[in-house]
Design a protein around this motif. Structure first.
Motif, PDB file in Angstrom:
ATOM      1  N   LEU A 148       0.845  -1.195   0.000  1.00  0.00           N
ATOM      2  CA  LEU A 148       0.000   0.000   0.000  1.00  0.00           C
ATOM      3  C   LEU A 148       0.876   1.239   0.000  1.00  0.00           C
ATOM      4  O   LEU A 148       1.853   1.327   0.747  1.00  0.00           O
ATOM      5  N   ASP A 149       0.530   2.203  -0.841  1.00  0.00           N
ATOM      6  CA  ASP A 149       1.280   3.449  -0.954  1.00  0.00           C
ATOM      7  C   ASP A 149       0.400   4.616  -0.511  1.00  0.00           C
ATOM      8  O   ASP A 149      -0.514   5.016  -1.227  1.00  0.00           O
ATOM      9  N   ASN A 150       0.652   5.119   0.697  1.00  0.00           N
ATOM     10  CA  ASN A 150      -0.052   6.302   1.209  1.00  0.00           C
ATOM     11  C   ASN A 150      -1.572   6.137   1.109  1.00  0.00           C
ATOM     12  O   ASN A 150      -2.282   7.044   0.670  1.00  0.00           O
ATOM     13  N   VAL A 151      -2.044   5.009   1.527  1.00  0.00           N
ATOM     14  CA  VAL A 151      -3.452   4.658   1.310  1.00  0.00           C
ATOM     15  C   VAL A 151      -4.395   5.554   2.113  1.00  0.00           C
ATOM     16  O   VAL A 151      -5.511   5.859   1.657  1.00  0.00           O
ATOM     17  N   ILE A 152      -3.981   6.009   3.285  1.00  0.00           N
ATOM     18  CA  ILE A 152      -4.860   6.857   4.098  1.00  0.00           C
ATOM     19  C   ILE A 152      -5.136   8.176   3.381  1.00  0.00           C
ATOM     20  O   ILE A 152      -6.243   8.714   3.435  1.00  0.00           O
ATOM     21  N   GLU A 153      -4.129   8.704   2.686  1.00  0.00           N
ATOM     22  CA  GLU A 153      -4.304   9.950   1.941  1.00  0.00           C
ATOM     23  C   GLU A 153      -5.127   9.736   0.675  1.00  0.00           C
ATOM     24  O   GLU A 153      -5.896  10.612   0.262  1.00  0.00           O
ATOM     25  N   LYS A 154      -4.964   8.579   0.053  1.00  0.00           N
ATOM     26  CA  LYS A 154      -5.553   8.360  -1.264  1.00  0.00           C
ATOM     27  C   LYS A 154      -6.963   7.754  -1.215  1.00  0.00           C
ATOM     28  O   LYS A 154      -7.727   7.909  -2.172  1.00  0.00           O
ATOM     29  N   ASN A 170       4.113  -1.250  -9.749  1.00  0.00           N
ATOM     30  CA  ASN A 170       3.099  -0.867 -10.736  1.00  0.00           C
ATOM     31  C   ASN A 170       1.756  -0.698 -10.034  1.00  0.00           C
ATOM     32  O   ASN A 170       1.275  -1.638  -9.384  1.00  0.00           O
ATOM     33  N   PRO A 171       1.121   0.453 -10.118  1.00  0.00           N
ATOM     34  CA  PRO A 171      -0.140   0.663  -9.395  1.00  0.00           C
ATOM     35  C   PRO A 171      -1.356   0.211 -10.203  1.00  0.00           C
ATOM     36  O   PRO A 171      -1.346   0.207 -11.434  1.00  0.00           O
ATOM     37  N   ILE A 172      -2.405  -0.140  -9.483  1.00  0.00           N
ATOM     38  CA  ILE A 172      -3.715  -0.314 -10.107  1.00  0.00           C
ATOM     39  C   ILE A 172      -4.372   1.060 -10.139  1.00  0.00           C
ATOM     40  O   ILE A 172      -4.627   1.659  -9.092  1.00  0.00           O
ATOM     41  N   GLU A 173      -4.607   1.589 -11.310  1.00  0.00           N
ATOM     42  CA  GLU A 173      -5.172   2.918 -11.427  1.00  0.00           C
ATOM     43  C   GLU A 173      -6.672   2.903 -11.117  1.00  0.00           C
ATOM     44  O   GLU A 173      -7.407   2.038 -11.597  1.00  0.00           O
ATOM     45  N   ASP A 174      -7.099   3.869 -10.307  1.00  0.00           N
ATOM     46  CA  ASP A 174      -8.515   4.085 -10.009  1.00  0.00           C
ATOM     47  C   ASP A 174      -9.190   2.788  -9.520  1.00  0.00           C
ATOM     48  O   ASP A 174     -10.291   2.439  -9.947  1.00  0.00           O
ATOM     49  N   PHE A 175      -8.527   2.098  -8.594  1.00  0.00           N
ATOM     50  CA  PHE A 175      -9.051   0.845  -8.058  1.00  0.00           C
ATOM     51  C   PHE A 175     -10.176   1.157  -7.070  1.00  0.00           C
ATOM     52  O   PHE A 175      -9.989   1.899  -6.103  1.00  0.00           O
ATOM     53  N   GLN A 176     -11.372   0.589  -7.300  1.00  0.00           N
ATOM     54  CA  GLN A 176     -12.484   0.893  -6.413  1.00  0.00           C
ATOM     55  C   GLN A 176     -13.356  -0.346  -6.184  1.00  0.00           C
ATOM     56  O   GLN A 176     -13.347  -1.302  -6.967  1.00  0.00           O
ATOM     57  N   ASP A 206      -4.525   5.040  -6.717  1.00  0.00           N
ATOM     58  CA  ASP A 206      -3.415   4.187  -7.165  1.00  0.00           C
ATOM     59  C   ASP A 206      -2.603   3.683  -5.975  1.00  0.00           C
ATOM     60  O   ASP A 206      -1.394   3.468  -6.069  1.00  0.00           O
ATOM     61  N   ALA A 207      -3.294   3.487  -4.826  1.00  0.00           N
ATOM     62  CA  ALA A 207      -2.584   3.119  -3.592  1.00  0.00           C
ATOM     63  C   ALA A 207      -2.131   1.668  -3.559  1.00  0.00           C
ATOM     64  O   ALA A 207      -1.239   1.319  -2.784  1.00  0.00           O
ATOM     65  N   VAL A 208      -2.734   0.781  -4.374  1.00  0.00           N
ATOM     66  CA  VAL A 208      -2.351  -0.633  -4.379  1.00  0.00           C
ATOM     67  C   VAL A 208      -1.338  -0.872  -5.499  1.00  0.00           C
ATOM     68  O   VAL A 208      -1.629  -0.628  -6.670  1.00  0.00           O
ATOM     69  N   LYS A 209      -0.131  -1.365  -5.116  1.00  0.00           N
ATOM     70  CA  LYS A 209       0.944  -1.574  -6.089  1.00  0.00           C
ATOM     71  C   LYS A 209       1.579  -2.942  -5.878  1.00  0.00           C
ATOM     72  O   LYS A 209       1.488  -3.523  -4.789  1.00  0.00           O
ATOM     73  N   ASP A 210       2.223  -3.459  -6.939  1.00  0.00           N
ATOM     74  CA  ASP A 210       2.963  -4.699  -6.750  1.00  0.00           C
ATOM     75  C   ASP A 210       4.284  -4.394  -6.048  1.00  0.00           C
ATOM     76  O   ASP A 210       4.805  -3.283  -6.097  1.00  0.00           O
ATOM     77  N   VAL A 211       4.835  -5.379  -5.365  1.00  0.00           N
ATOM     78  CA  VAL A 211       6.020  -5.184  -4.539  1.00  0.00           C
ATOM     79  C   VAL A 211       7.269  -4.987  -5.380  1.00  0.00           C
ATOM     80  O   VAL A 211       8.112  -4.130  -5.076  1.00  0.00           O
ATOM     81  N   ASN A 212       7.425  -5.734  -6.462  1.00  0.00           N
ATOM     82  CA  ASN A 212       8.680  -5.723  -7.209  1.00  0.00           C
ATOM     83  C   ASN A 212       8.880  -4.456  -8.013  1.00  0.00           C
ATOM     84  O   ASN A 212       9.872  -3.748  -7.859  1.00  0.00           O
ATOM     85  N   GLU A 213       7.963  -4.140  -8.892  1.00  0.00           N
ATOM     86  CA  GLU A 213       8.118  -2.998  -9.800  1.00  0.00           C
ATOM     87  C   GLU A 213       7.262  -1.809  -9.395  1.00  0.00           C
ATOM     88  O   GLU A 213       7.327  -0.767 -10.030  1.00  0.00           O
TER      89      GLU A 213
END
Length: 486
Positions: A69-75, A124-130, A115-122
């Protein structure tokens, strides 16, 4: 015997070669394939997306690869908004959403992760995931879209909060959190999905404290003039974001402050303060068509202009000038004069010509020498304006009591402005550089952009500004003739 010797010799040679290549060889790992550019893929969610009669407090998302998760509380944006923010965690391939609030009956809820959910390796975010569910036996599906532009610049801004309220009081934006919340993208666009039919108030806010309430004087606000009656999808609900305090100013009216160098505190106690004066000259040259700025390190109570001498040319002819405050600090003043191209000038300042608010005076006489720039140091701009049919739709309806004002902006600084007459505007003495062109619909014909007011009487929208993406480049002794179309 010879055959045995040859056999031993060959064997020893093979062993030596094997040893040599073993020591010298570099072990290279096998090359990988192309870089992974695909975002994680959702393989299962429980309860399922679009679930009706939803009553769970826990949602589990499973993906096809390890995620973070990338800054999920903000996003994270939850609509309708909740008093308590959900708790979201990620472990291996699983993201878990814990709902801490009681959900309203017969209500469609949207959980937008951005775009808070991303894969660990690269990463890559899931855009507009809802994720969308309903606590009733139907799913609200109405949409509302539009754009938010910053009124003063005519440009978009990202991550602006766009808000819908079912409470229709004027002051609701300062008292309550919104019912529905969205955020603008980089192009200024926003979208509400899964809305319930009804009547709403529509606002946008740019704020730092993220309380989604209009409470601070430095916050920017936008509002719709009319109530939003939502019975079908609505598009192009555009908003103009503004600060109720008018912050715009021309380059020749700057808020000038004289920075003071850092000083040793012990030495400063023994040293008496001195009233000092300086001049805003670029390399000893004065801009044509502009005032000369004189600044002090303390606020000034009085200036004896009769003591100031301005001398022109090598003949040292004394010339008249006018002097007026540059701002409200009482530290900066403008010496206005029609400077002659290429001419040398001298300013003589006698001791005691200025007195600050504590009674301190300039202690020593001073002489300042400089030259005015030449005409060849500047460029000329000639603008031709045309108006498209789409632009006419945003012009004041049934009203011709407005004018077009053009602005040339360098970076974020407004440098030149003027009124467009019969679709034309021309300006000489333009300093070389890159400029953005803006056109203001000047409703009150005061020659400048005016901000809006929400709590004023009456309410008013800010004046509309068109900003053009392609900048113009001004060079010395050149004329640029941009064709500007609204």
């Amino acid at each position: 015997m010879n055959q045995n010797l040859r056999g031993w010799t060959v064997s020893l040679l093979v062993l030596a070669l094997c040893s040599f290549f073993t020591q010298c060889a570099n072990i290279v790992p096998p090359g990988g394939g192309p870089r992974d550019t695909l975002p994680p893929r959702l393989v299962h969610v429980a309860p399922l997306d679009s679930t009706l009669n939803f009553n769970s407090s826990r949602v589990v998302f499973q993906f096809n690869e390890f995620v973070e998760l990338d800054n999920v509380i903000e996003k994270l944006i939850v609509s309708p908004t909740m008093k308590r923010t959900p708790v979201i965690t990620a472990k291996l391939r699983v993201v878990t959403l814990e709902i801490k609030d009681s959900l309203q009956p017969n209500t469609t809820y949207t959980f937008n992760f951005g775009d808070a959910v991303k894969d660990v390796n690269e990463r890559n975010p899931i855009e507009d995931f809802q994720y969308v569910v309903s606590t009733g036996d139907y799913m609200d599906s109405l949409q509302l879209t539009g754009k938010v532009l910053v009124a003063e610049t005519g440009k978009p801004d990202s991550n602006i909060a766009v808000m819908l309220y079912s409470n229709l009081e004027d002051s609701v934006v300062s008292k309550e959190k919104p019912l529905y919340l969205s955020k603008t993208k980089g192009d200024g666009s926003y979208r509400f999905r899964n809305l319930k039919p009804g009547t709403y108030r529509l606002f946008a806010l740019k704020e730092e404290d993220r309380d989604y309430q209009y409470t601070q004087p430095d916050e920017l606000i936008a509002f719709s003039d009319s109530l939003v009656h939502l019975s079908e999808n609505l598009y192009d609900m555009n908003l103009a974001l503004f600060n109720e305090v008018d912050t715009i100013r021309l380059e020749d009216e700057p808020e000038v402050t004289q920075p003071e160098p850092e000083k040793d505190k012990d030495k400063e106690k023994k040293r008496k303060p001195r009233l000092q004066v300086g001049f805003d000259l670029n390399g000893g040259q004065q801009e044509l068509g502009d005032s000369l700025t004189m600044t002090f390190n303390f606020p000034i109570r009085s200036l004896d202009t009769a003591q100031i001498g301005l001398y022109e040319d090598t003949t040292r002819k004394k010339v008249p000038f006018s002097l007026h405050p540059a701002d409200t600090t009482a530290k900066a003043f403008k010496i206005a004069y029609n400077w002659k191209p290429g001419k040398p000038y001298e300013i003589i300042l006698p001791a005691g010509f200025a007195t600050d608010t504590s009674g301190l005076q300039t202690a020593k006489a001073d002489t300042v020498n400089f030259e005015a720039k030449d005409l060849d140091d500047y460029g000329t701009v000639k603008v031709a304006l045309t108006i498209s049919d789409s632009a006419r739709r945003v012009l004041p309806a049934n009203d011709t009591s407005y004018q077009f004002v053009i602005q040339l902006v360098s970076g974020t600084e407004l440098k030149y402005t003027g009124v467009i007459t019969d679709g034309k505007w021309e300006r000489g003495l333009v300093q070389p550089g890159e400029y953005t062109i803006r056109v203001v619909i000047d409703r009150d014909k005061n020659g400048k952009w005016d901000t809006g007011s929400y709590y004023g009487v009456p309410k008013k929208q800010p004046e509309t500004v068109f900003s053009f993406k392609e900048p113009i480049n001004i060079k010395k002794n050149w004329t640029v003739s941009p064709a500007v179309k609204l």
